[in-house]
Design a protein around this motif. Structure first.
Motif, short mmCIF file in Angstrom:
data_model
loop_
_atom_site.label_atom_id
_atom_site.label_comp_id
_atom_site.label_asym_id
_atom_site.label_seq_id
_atom_site.Cartn_x
_atom_site.Cartn_y
_atom_site.Cartn_z
N VAL A 108 2.92 8.74 -9.05
CA VAL A 108 4.27 8.20 -9.21
C VAL A 108 4.85 7.73 -7.88
O VAL A 108 5.84 7.00 -7.85
N ASN A 109 4.22 8.10 -6.79
CA ASN A 109 4.65 7.64 -5.48
C ASN A 109 4.48 6.12 -5.41
O ASN A 109 3.44 5.58 -5.78
N GLN A 110 5.49 5.42 -4.92
CA GLN A 110 5.45 3.96 -4.91
C GLN A 110 4.27 3.41 -4.10
O GLN A 110 3.66 2.42 -4.49
N ALA A 111 3.93 4.05 -3.01
CA ALA A 111 2.80 3.58 -2.21
C ALA A 111 1.51 3.64 -3.03
O ALA A 111 0.68 2.73 -2.96
N GLN A 112 1.33 4.70 -3.82
CA GLN A 112 0.12 4.81 -4.64
C GLN A 112 0.15 3.80 -5.77
O GLN A 112 -0.88 3.22 -6.12
N LYS A 113 1.34 3.57 -6.34
CA LYS A 113 1.44 2.55 -7.39
C LYS A 113 1.00 1.19 -6.85
O LYS A 113 0.29 0.45 -7.52
N ASN A 114 1.41 0.89 -5.63
CA ASN A 114 1.02 -0.38 -5.00
C ASN A 114 -0.49 -0.44 -4.78
O ASN A 114 -1.11 -1.48 -5.00
N ARG A 115 -1.08 0.67 -4.35
CA ARG A 115 -2.53 0.69 -4.11
C ARG A 115 -3.30 0.55 -5.42
O ARG A 115 -4.31 -0.15 -5.48
N VAL A 116 -2.82 1.19 -6.48
CA VAL A 116 -3.48 1.06 -7.79
C VAL A 116 -3.37 -0.39 -8.25
O VAL A 116 -4.36 -0.98 -8.72
N ARG A 117 -2.20 -1.00 -8.10
CA ARG A 117 -2.02 -2.41 -8.47
C ARG A 117 -2.98 -3.29 -7.68
O ARG A 117 -3.65 -4.16 -8.24
N ASP A 118 -3.07 -3.06 -6.36
CA ASP A 118 -3.98 -3.85 -5.52
C ASP A 118 -5.43 -3.68 -5.95
O ASP A 118 -6.21 -4.63 -5.96
N CYS A 119 -5.79 -2.47 -6.31
CA CYS A 119 -7.16 -2.19 -6.76
C CYS A 119 -7.45 -2.94 -8.06
O CYS A 119 -8.50 -3.57 -8.21
#
Length: 91
Positions: free
Chosen positions: A64-75
């Motif tokens: 739920v951390n925004q940085a992880q959401k961004n990394r999942v999106r990038d992946c």
């Protein structure tokens, strides 16, 4: 058992460092992703499948951390760009 868990974590971190050193270009081009829940799993061993709920909760908190959401999106975007190396000719 805690010492063994710590050594497993240290070993995977060292493996990641060696991988990044070898594949630096992919890392720099945002083509390497490692998702690693860093909090909430310290007391759970690899063989403790009965603690599935605790693992799911820690993973949910991590994602739920925004940085992880961004990394999942990038992946996901990176995977969508991947092209097959196989040529399939059905004619």
């Amino acid at each position: 058992m805690r010492e063994k868990r710590g050594s497993i974590a240290t070993e995977t971190e060292e493996t990641e460092k060696r991988f990044i050193a070898k594949w630096r270009k992919h890392f720099d081009e945002n083509r390497y992703f490692r998702f690693n829940v860093d909090q909430g799993l310290q007391s759970i061993g690899l063989d403790e499948h009965k603690q599935k709920g605790a693992m799911e909760s820690a993973t949910d908190r991590y994602l739920v951390n925004q940085a992880q959401k961004n990394r999942v999106r990038d992946c996901i975007e990176n995977l969508n760009l991947k092209q097959s190396v196989y040529i399939v000719d059905f004619s």
